[in-house]
Structure formats: C-alpha cells, structure tokens
Enzyme design. Sequence first.
Site, PDB file in Angstrom:
ATOM      1  N   ASN A   1       0.859  -1.363  -0.400  1.00 21.58           N
ATOM      2  CA  ASN A   1       0.038  -0.156   0.409  1.00 21.58           C
ATOM      3  C   ASN A   1       0.738   0.991   0.031  1.00 21.58           C
ATOM      4  O   ASN A   1       0.372   2.540  -0.305  1.00 21.58           O
ATOM      5  CB  ASN A   1      -0.723   0.223   1.312  1.00 21.58           C
ATOM      6  CG  ASN A   1      -1.274   1.229   1.544  1.00 21.58           C
ATOM      7  OD1 ASN A   1      -2.719   1.759   0.990  1.00 21.58           O
ATOM      8  ND2 ASN A   1      -0.862   2.236   2.965  1.00 21.58           N
TER       9      ASN A   1
ATOM     10  N   TYR B   1       3.324  11.000 -11.092  1.00 20.04           N
ATOM     11  CA  TYR B   1       2.403   9.180 -10.441  1.00 20.04           C
ATOM     12  C   TYR B   1       1.516   8.704 -11.094  1.00 20.04           C
ATOM     13  O   TYR B   1       1.856   7.382 -10.974  1.00 20.04           O
ATOM     14  CB  TYR B   1       1.418  10.593  -9.165  1.00 20.04           C
ATOM     15  CG  TYR B   1       0.950   9.833  -8.664  1.00 20.04           C
ATOM     16  CD1 TYR B   1       1.182   9.237  -7.214  1.00 20.04           C
ATOM     17  CD2 TYR B   1      -0.670   9.902  -8.834  1.00 20.04           C
ATOM     18  CE1 TYR B   1       0.101   8.672  -6.237  1.00 20.04           C
ATOM     19  CE2 TYR B   1      -1.352   9.073  -8.538  1.00 20.04           C
ATOM     20  CZ  TYR B   1      -1.433   8.795  -6.084  1.00 20.04           C
ATOM     21  OH  TYR B   1      -1.945   7.758  -5.982  1.00 20.04           O
TER      22      TYR B   1
ATOM     23  N   ILE C   1      -9.929  10.119  -1.468  1.00 16.88           N
ATOM     24  CA  ILE C   1     -10.361   8.992  -0.131  1.00 16.88           C
ATOM     25  C   ILE C   1     -10.039  10.195   1.024  1.00 16.88           C
ATOM     26  O   ILE C   1      -8.631  10.855   0.743  1.00 16.88           O
ATOM     27  CB  ILE C   1      -9.564   7.211   0.371  1.00 16.88           C
ATOM     28  CG1 ILE C   1     -10.233   6.981  -0.846  1.00 16.88           C
ATOM     29  CG2 ILE C   1      -9.798   7.331   1.221  1.00 16.88           C
ATOM     30  CD1 ILE C   1     -11.923   6.558  -1.102  1.00 16.88           C
TER      31      ILE C   1
ATOM     32  N   SER D   1       3.768   5.376 -12.596  1.00 11.45           N
ATOM     33  CA  SER D   1       3.638   5.076 -11.656  1.00 11.45           C
ATOM     34  C   SER D   1       2.376   3.891 -11.199  1.00 11.45           C
ATOM     35  O   SER D   1       2.568   2.462 -11.279  1.00 11.45           O
ATOM     36  CB  SER D   1       4.024   5.629 -10.016  1.00 11.45           C
ATOM     37  OG  SER D   1       3.724   6.101  -9.732  1.00 11.45           O
ATOM     38  N   LYS D   2       0.749   4.805 -11.524  1.00  4.15           N
ATOM     39  CA  LYS D   2       0.020   3.944 -11.061  1.00  4.15           C
ATOM     40  C   LYS D   2      -0.162   2.812 -11.776  1.00  4.15           C
ATOM     41  O   LYS D   2      -1.063   1.573 -11.915  1.00  4.15           O
ATOM     42  CB  LYS D   2      -0.919   4.937 -10.600  1.00  4.15           C
ATOM     43  CG  LYS D   2      -0.732   5.309  -8.899  1.00  4.15           C
ATOM     44  CD  LYS D   2      -0.270   4.696  -8.056  1.00  4.15           C
ATOM     45  CE  LYS D   2       0.259   5.016  -6.578  1.00  4.15           C
ATOM     46  NZ  LYS D   2      -0.236   4.158  -5.688  1.00  4.15           N
TER      47      LYS D   2
ATOM     48  N   SER E   1      -4.552   3.856  -8.073  1.00  2.43           N
ATOM     49  CA  SER E   1      -4.874   4.770  -7.805  1.00  2.43           C
ATOM     50  C   SER E   1      -5.776   5.261  -9.538  1.00  2.43           C
ATOM     51  O   SER E   1      -5.709   4.413 -10.463  1.00  2.43           O
ATOM     52  CB  SER E   1      -4.401   6.258  -7.681  1.00  2.43           C
ATOM     53  OG  SER E   1      -5.004   7.105  -8.102  1.00  2.43           O
TER      54      SER E   1
END
Length: 260
Positions: free
Chosen positions: A89, A156, A189, A159-160, A141
């Site tokens: 995570n 980001y 979230i 990478s996701k 994500s």
Amino acid sequence: MQLAGKVALVTGSGSGIGKAAAKLLAKEGAKVAALAHKEGEAEQIVAEIEGDGGEAIPLIADISQQDMMQQAIQQIADKWGRLDIVFANAGINGVWAPIEELTPEEWDKTINVNLKGTFLTVKYAVPYLKKQGGSVIITSSVNGTRIFSNTGATAYSCSKAAQVAFTKMVALELAEHRIRVNVICPGAIETDIDENTERRDLDKVKEPVEFPEGEIPLTDGKPGTSQQVAQLVLFLASDASSHISGTEIWIDGAQSLLQG
C-alpha cells in the site's frame, strides 16, 4: 474470524488506508507486520492493534531500498515463520508539475517509491507466500488507470498505471502456487497523502473543468473513507475472493467515470 492463523504484511501502515487496513485485518484474526517509514508511526499502530487484543510487530523501512525490504520480510519470517497476505500500500504522490518543469530527480523518486517499492515488497514476500498460497493486494489509483485529467501528475500516474500491469503479470505467474494478486484503485479518500503533494505551476497547463454538483456522483462530492477501502482489502485478503486474481477494482463512488 476470517483471517485466524494468517500473517499479513501491511506497508504504509502509519496512516490512512494502510492504518485502517492493518487494524481491520488484525481484528479479523491476522497477525500483522505493520511497516512504516517512520518508527513512531509503526509503533503507534502496533500499540493500537495490541490494545484491541490483536498481535502485531512494527517494521521500519523505505520500500524503495532493497536491503531494507529484505530485512523487513526476514523479520516476519523469524517472528511467525509464514506470510499469507501482503498489502503493498505504501506510496507517495510526489511532485505534480508541468512536464518541462518536472526534474529527473523528482520523476525518479516517485517511480522508485511507487513502482520499485511495489516490486521489492512482492519479490521478497513470494518465497514465503509460495509455501501455502496467499493473497497480494496492491494500492494503485484512479489516476493513470481511468483518470488522466489531473494535469502535472505524470510521474505519479505512470507509476500507478504500471502497478496494474505488474499485478496482471504477476497474477498469472504465481497462479500455479495458489497466490492471488489484485489491485485496488481508490479515488478521493480522506487520507493525509495530499498534504505531502508538491504542486507547482499547474494553473497554466491544467484544462479548466467544473463539476458544480461534485466530482463524486455516488456521494454528491463527499470523499470515501479509509475504512471503506479497508473493507475491500479484507475481502481480497479473505477466502471470500478465492477465485479473483489479476483484477483491478476501482473504489471511487463512480468519480473516475465522470472525471476521466
């Protein structure tokens, strides 16, 4: 309890989704190795789990560092002799900036933590998972998988997206060992990760879009909670999802269908 006798590793357990998942897995009977980047965070979640009658140990590591992850996994083996569940995570948002302003060093840091960190976590856990089978859950994500309108989040999002490909490759490779590998894709979230995001000069490159009734249709704009994500992690860790592997699951209140 659904996870009695199981041992679970939770990375990024110091806050947010990781903390909620660590506590829920422990409540359902798992022994939890709570890995965090900061010693105080790991000890705090362990104290909370033990205070609720669970069993846990703190682990301190930078998930992008090979030696630290090897040692962390070894500590789990030395303590309990097995590993059944891995919740990979931990991650960072990193720097969000126009592509010509994003430095190679900033790119490397985001990729190293989010993608290499996932690789190292799973790689060193696999020998123990193979002994009896198990479940791996990876946190990706909505960014990079359904949403591409968050301008500047290039490193980001890449990478996701790569974590989803990693999940599918490894799920097939490890299926014969009865190891399931799945990936969750949270939307907005309520966590602390946004506080650690550096945003630079995005106004000049971002496309203007307005959602007057909110970006999250299911809740009229209200973000989800870490506890809701933890429930999904529990489902994927348990035998209730025994025939699910190589699958991405979006948990975003339909946000990505609207905003992508």
